[in-house]
Enzyme design. Sequence first.
Site, PDB file in Angstrom:
ATOM      1  N   CYS A  57     -19.206  33.374  17.573  1.00 46.27           N
ATOM      2  CA  CYS A  57     -18.916  33.395  19.007  1.00 46.27           C
ATOM      3  C   CYS A  57     -17.434  33.063  19.229  1.00 46.27           C
ATOM      4  CB  CYS A  57     -19.791  32.371  19.727  1.00 46.27           C
ATOM      5  SG  CYS A  57     -19.551  32.391  21.525  1.00 46.27           S
ATOM      6  N   ARG A  61     -14.579  26.009  20.611  1.00 43.67           N
ATOM      7  CA  ARG A  61     -14.919  24.759  19.916  1.00 43.67           C
ATOM      8  C   ARG A  61     -15.391  24.951  18.481  1.00 43.67           C
ATOM      9  NH1 ARG A  61     -19.045  23.093  24.509  1.00 43.67           N
ATOM     10  NH2 ARG A  61     -19.395  25.337  24.236  1.00 43.67           N
ATOM     11  N   HIS A 113     -24.303  29.416  18.153  1.00 43.98           N
ATOM     12  CA  HIS A 113     -24.181  27.964  18.364  1.00 43.98           C
ATOM     13  C   HIS A 113     -25.006  27.547  19.571  1.00 43.98           C
ATOM     14  CE1 HIS A 113     -21.297  28.030  21.852  1.00 43.98           C
ATOM     15  NE2 HIS A 113     -21.161  29.258  21.411  1.00 43.98           N
ATOM     16  N   CYS A 116     -24.498  27.886  23.875  1.00 41.32           N
ATOM     17  CA  CYS A 116     -23.624  29.068  23.997  1.00 41.32           C
ATOM     18  C   CYS A 116     -23.585  29.554  25.456  1.00 41.32           C
ATOM     19  CB  CYS A 116     -24.125  30.185  23.087  1.00 41.32           C
ATOM     20  SG  CYS A 116     -23.091  31.669  23.138  1.00 41.32           S
TER      21      CYS A 116
HETATM   22 ZN    ZN Z   1     -20.963  30.981  22.493  1.00 43.25          ZN
END
Ligand code: ZN
Length: 226
Positions: A57, A61, A113, A116
């Site tokens: 993604c 982070r 993750h 998301c």
């Molecule tokens: Zn994401």
Amino acid sequence: MDAPPANEKRISRFLEQSHERIFDNNKKWVEEMKIDDPEFFDKLASGQSPEYLYIGCSDSRIPANQIMGLGPGDVFIHRNIANLVPNTDLSAMSVINYAVRHLHVKHIIVCGHYGCGGIAAAMTPADLGILNPWLRNIRDVYRLHEAELDEITDEKEKNNRLVELNVFEQARNVIKLAAIQQSYAENHYPIVHGWVFDLHDGLLKDLKVDFEKELAGIQKIYNLTK
Ligand SMILES: [Zn+2]
């Protein structure tokens, strides 16, 4: 021309600084790398042969190399909102084909993750403009697993499960591609994996995609080895 108002000046200075600091950081990084290994950049410039293709993604982070403990040159990377692999996405298709057919990567990882934003947006019944066709891929994953997801009453838990199911489906999308099927038939690699990154503790969870089983299942309909 009148002088710009004070706050405009402040914004402009802030933007200038936030851009400039990257070049300061860059110089420091170069020095640090050279202290560790004086030939680091000669090696870097000589070519790449990464073992891994990481599809993750775009979320800021998740520093892909760091979470895997790998350095420059180790991972070929493709990122987009919610780590999708639509077969009409020329960028994703080009990355995967290049990674398999030219770089000969041994592992392809689809990494989602928890928490998301792309998954959350897809779960929101609203017109999100240009994002609609992109999020549609996630809504299609929901439809494929509707019965299981509708059993979950807690919204956060439901989102987390959709994150996992999306990883499974995108891993399947990777396995559907000719480049993967043909390379695996010939070389026994690449292997396709599905992972989820947890922002709360930094740990990667292996969803244990059974690659051989998935490949066999997929080839019943999508066999492109011939
Ligand atoms: Zn994401």
